[in-house]
Design a protein around this motif. Sequence first.
Motif, mmCIF file in Angstrom:
data_model
loop_
_atom_site.group_PDB
_atom_site.id
_atom_site.type_symbol
_atom_site.label_atom_id
_atom_site.label_comp_id
_atom_site.label_asym_id
_atom_site.label_seq_id
_atom_site.Cartn_x
_atom_site.Cartn_y
_atom_site.Cartn_z
ATOM 1 N N VAL A 115 -8.286 9.870 -14.448
ATOM 2 C CA VAL A 115 -9.613 9.600 -15.029
ATOM 3 C C VAL A 115 -9.683 10.137 -16.454
ATOM 4 N N LYS A 116 -9.137 11.324 -16.667
ATOM 5 C CA LYS A 116 -9.126 11.923 -18.004
ATOM 6 C C LYS A 116 -8.327 11.055 -18.972
ATOM 7 N N LEU A 117 -7.167 10.555 -18.519
ATOM 8 C CA LEU A 117 -6.345 9.686 -19.362
ATOM 9 C C LEU A 117 -7.050 8.363 -19.660
ATOM 10 N N LYS B 262 -9.752 4.695 -23.515
ATOM 11 C CA LYS B 262 -10.954 3.944 -23.883
ATOM 12 C C LYS B 262 -11.489 4.404 -25.234
ATOM 13 N N LYS B 263 -11.445 5.701 -25.484
ATOM 14 C CA LYS B 263 -11.895 6.245 -26.763
ATOM 15 C C LYS B 263 -11.049 5.727 -27.920
ATOM 16 N N GLY C 87 -13.554 -1.449 -21.306
ATOM 17 C CA GLY C 87 -14.318 -1.451 -22.545
ATOM 18 C C GLY C 87 -14.786 -2.847 -22.871
ATOM 19 N N ALA C 88 -15.207 -3.039 -24.115
ATOM 20 C CA ALA C 88 -15.723 -4.342 -24.536
ATOM 21 C C ALA C 88 -14.643 -5.412 -24.504
ATOM 22 N N GLU C 89 -13.387 -5.011 -24.739
ATOM 23 C CA GLU C 89 -12.299 -5.983 -24.794
ATOM 24 C C GLU C 89 -11.701 -6.270 -23.415
#
Length: 307
Positions: A126-128, A133-134, A164-166
């Motif tokens: 989850v952290k990765l 995403k960032k 994400g958006a993509e």
Amino acid sequence: MVLEATMIVVDNSESSRNGDYVPSRWEAQADAVNLIFSAKTQSNPESSVGLMSMGGKGPEVLVTLTTDFGKVLDGLHRTKIRGSTHLATGIQIAGLALKHRQNKSQRQRIIVFTCSPIDEDEKSLVKLAKKMKKNNVSIDFIVFGDLEPENTHKLEVFNENVKGAEGSHLAIIPPGPSLLSDHIITTPILSEDGVGPRGGENGGDSGADAGGGGFEFGVDPSADPELALALRMSMEEEKARQEKETAKENANKESNLEGIPEEGGEAQPLLNESGEASGSSHEPTAKPDEEKEKKKDGDDGDKMDTA
């Protein structure tokens, strides 16, 4: 079409030796890499694809981002099956390779093949996922082979956090008689490149259930995947060929009309020197003066000599 830099991460662990996928898990991955590379580069000629492995002693970048499929093939041939997978480390290295891409306008995407147990815990994944995403990195998973609930749950959680958006996708493909690449065509992973159905971005869909309505060319990829792929990848080629043939036919018609000769061989005037239609008789028409002289000579010959 989308301009992307894509890193493909293959699973070359010992689990890839199994033959529950045709012809084997490793060969099925190699065939799917061929499909993905062709779809990405034909969708946009400026898109580039790289290749790396995550098995053995550790992940290895086999080919940096390129548009030369020969380099990708060479990387696949050099890969040896050994060891276990290093999923998290492989994704991080793939992200670094994308970060150093030459064309910064390319979107970043990682496509991961996994067919072996996942050793990483859910918290670290989850952290990765949040980190990727960032950094605006989309991650697609193609899950086959070991489809244990524990494995699929970890990847589903990862997919939910990396979306994400993509768009990031998760395709779970069970064993079967069909090729792995045939199932991938029906997933949203390649739908953005015009291959397969134009479905929504749904994570966690299996290859058999990811298809939907609105098939391109009216062909259902799940029914005939080879035909669907061939139609899509040759569409631009076919358009160019038809335009070229049409232009050539028009040019031939114009040249044929200009080269048609008139009847009688050479062109003739409509009226001859005496004002009569030319070509009406094969014999030359006698002139009026010549006819008068002939008539006068005939009259002199008929007269009797009275002297």
